[in-house]
Design an enzyme around this catalytic site. Sequence first.
Site: not given
Length: 358
Positions: A65, A188, A222-223, A245, A326
Amino acid sequence: MRRELLQELLWACGPAGQENDVRDICLRELRASVDEMWVDNAGNVVGLLRGDGAADDAAIRVTAHMDELSMLVKRIGADGTLYLTPLGTMYPGNFGLGPVTVLGDRDRLTGVLSLGSEHTTRESERIWETKPDGGDKALDWTHVYVFTGRNVDELHAAGVHIGTRICVERSKRTLVEVADYLGCYFMDDRALVVALLDAAHTLRQRGRRPVNDVYFVFTTSEEVGGIGGAYAARTLPGDLILALEVGPTEGEYETSVSGGPIVAYSDAMCIYDKPVADRLMDIGEKLGLSPQPAVLGAFESDASHAKASGLVARAGLLCLPTLSTHGYEVIHRDAIDAVAQMVVEFLLNEHADSVGTR
């Protein structure tokens, strides 16, 4: 691993629904590796590498993503202060207080994500309640704001309004070396974008076609629910989606940032297909990469959203071991290459009727 490309992607802002800067890089880098390339109606970058003649229903979608964790303007104060809501699952402490980029429609502005002065008492309730010796509440989005230094008219002239995206500023997005590791915000999913681009490039260089048609998909949003991936799963041929991922490295999963690629058998949204996961584990072991199996919680991906919604028959998840997902994320310098190698082997040998050996 192309470090210069990774850094370029990390510097590019890509909040959910506004991934333009990242999309442009993906289009440039993917063009020479695929037979066809386009941007679909969801904003995904799609590249098709034709296989050796397999049927459409055997096609494989591999996703990484483009979007990143970011912030959205919820309201604007009379003094030009911006109040926020998150785009994705994270808290102010994940980013830390400091400079941000406000993506106005006509101009990009620098602001500061702020809490306020520590030199305050209970009279400053919003600040006091976050102090360990005060209210002892975790710092949340209701506590912070963005100081812009501009009045409402100036913000309007820049195209800043309710719904404007805000990202961590470029000065906080530069790779740092930590022994054999690399650290930065937004590995990410930029590290996996590099891995997917490298896999496509390697397949083209080898001159050997994969068994099935392969769609390399760089997805949007995506998030915030796997939106672009779900659209790609619904509209592209094939019954298998493999998501790339970051993967958490914590004791509860028995995974380590120093270990090999993580192969997920489930996450919070779905159970991944055992033959797909088994095949990935076999490939990783054959390549000597020490793959790490994991049953993940509090985790979702493009693939699990698509499968949980009934948009695909089969799904897999391959993760790059990442410390502090994250947050300020750390990866091993060899991890991107390891994931790319596994993707290449999977695509070169994957058959629609493949089964696991475990």
